[in-house]
Design an enzyme around this catalytic site. Structure first.
Site, mmCIF file in Angstrom:
data_model
loop_
_atom_site.group_PDB
_atom_site.id
_atom_site.type_symbol
_atom_site.label_atom_id
_atom_site.label_comp_id
_atom_site.label_asym_id
_atom_site.label_seq_id
_atom_site.Cartn_x
_atom_site.Cartn_y
_atom_site.Cartn_z
ATOM 1 N N LYS A 51 8.065 -50.637 77.056
ATOM 2 C CA LYS A 51 8.338 -52.077 77.152
ATOM 3 C C LYS A 51 8.223 -52.536 78.601
ATOM 4 C CE LYS A 51 10.954 -52.063 72.928
ATOM 5 N NZ LYS A 51 12.193 -51.775 72.234
ATOM 6 N N GLN A 95 18.266 -51.461 73.233
ATOM 7 C CA GLN A 95 17.515 -50.455 72.472
ATOM 8 C C GLN A 95 18.430 -49.776 71.450
ATOM 9 O OE1 GLN A 95 14.067 -49.881 72.849
ATOM 10 N NE2 GLN A 95 14.410 -48.746 70.954
ATOM 11 N N ASP A 118 14.406 -59.786 70.191
ATOM 12 C CA ASP A 118 14.137 -58.890 69.058
ATOM 13 C C ASP A 118 14.284 -59.647 67.732
ATOM 14 O OD1 ASP A 118 13.340 -56.322 69.783
ATOM 15 O OD2 ASP A 118 15.386 -55.643 70.213
#
Ligand code: NAP
Length: 280
Positions: A51, A95, A118
């Site tokens: 990322k 994460q 997200d």
């Protein structure tokens, strides 16, 4: 049969992202993604470093926050509160998975919906259900972008989604429904998976089982999208679909790797730009 080339499509779309970053920079906006990693799960470390690499390649700023595996929930929530308040941060991702002492749902709900790139926050999930979203979840949005790129229109098609996770299966089904597909969702309790799959004009598999989808389960001319990322017995990366046997009877199929994966990564950047552009 046409191979859907996710790497190529992602690299095309990356050019658009770079141009949008440059335009925001000209307005003194530096799109910034905060990436929070708790613990040292090796797979998570790879995802996080990818990322950050993606951000660097496209001109976005990324700020990594590494916390130890022993971090308590309050400490993580305090970091999220600080990132929510930090005007220079436009997107926040934590994460997953998190260590077991931390409640994932509480953490997701603590991220400001304006920075939830997200698209896991219940508010944003609700917006997606209603069709008035600002963000879309990265993997299902990546699948839709692939379908669009290849002019595959779900409208009127029978779409079968394998898997019902909050991250992939459920939102995937919703996005296909929004595009007027007739959608069936299958899961581990579906009694005759093969019969359901054979009805699919568009089959999206997001289960995580090597060779789950075999040639006898796929209709001639179907579009097959393999979201899964598994390792086979030889340790090679593969999806759910028995690719060599299934591919000849498809109109379109994604490979693994090189199909959905690169698109997921790109969609995270897209959501971060959407968040940054709202600051204008
Ligand atoms: P998950 O949370 O483990 O969900 C798996 C789903 O598959 C569950 O809904 C489960 O049903 C269902 N399932 C299990 N066995 C089944 C069977 N025999 N037949 C039909 N359905 C079955 O996984 P996930 O997070 O959604 O991820 C799915 C796969 O996609 C994984 O391989 C993951 O690595 C991959 N993935 C890839 C990307 C990418 O960018 N390419 C992104 C995210 C995930 P129940 O609900 O009944 O248990």
């Amino acid at each position: 049969m046409t191979l859907i080339d996710g790497k190529m499509v992602a690299s095309e779309l990356r050019k658009e992202i770079r141009a949008e970053v440059a335009a925001l920079n000209r307005e003194n906006i530096r799109p910034c993604l905060a990436v929070v990693l708790v613990g040292d799960n090796p797979a998570s470390r790879v995802y996080v470093s990818n990322k950050e690499k993606d951000c660097a390649e496209c001109g976005l700023v990324s700020k990594e926050h590494k916390l130890s595996a022993e971090t308590g929930e309050q400490e993580l929530l305090a970091l999220i509160a600080a990132l929510n308040a930090d005007e220079s941060v436009h997107g926040i991702i934590v994460q997953l998975p998190l260590p077991k002492q931390i409640d994932e749902q509480r953490v997701i709900a603590a991220i400001s919906p304006d920075k939830d790139v997200d698209c896991f926050h219940p508010y944003n999930v609700g917006c997606m259900m209603q069709g008035n979203d600002r963000f879309l979840p990265c993997t299902p949005a990546g699948v839709m972008a692939l379908l669009d790129y290849y002019h595959i229109d779900p409208a009127g098609k029978h779409c079968v989604v394998l898997g019902r996770s909050n991250i992939v299966g459920k939102p995937q089904a919703m996005l296909l429904l929004r595009r007027n597909g007739t959608v069936t969702i299958c899961h581990s309790k579906t009694p005759d998976l093969a019969a359901e799959c054979r009805k699919a004009d568009i089959l999206v598999s997001a289960v995580g089982k090597v060779n789950l989808v075999t040639a006898d389960m796929v209709k001639q001319g179907a579009v097959v999208i393999d979201v899964a990322m598994n390792r086979n017995e030889a340790g090679k990366l593969c999806g759910d679909v028995a690719f060599d046997a299934v591919a000849p009877q498809c109109s379109y199929i994604t490979p693994v790797p090189g199909g959905v994966g690169p698109m997921t990564r790109l969609m995270l950047l897209r959501n971060t730009l959407t968040a940054a552009a709202r600051k204008k």
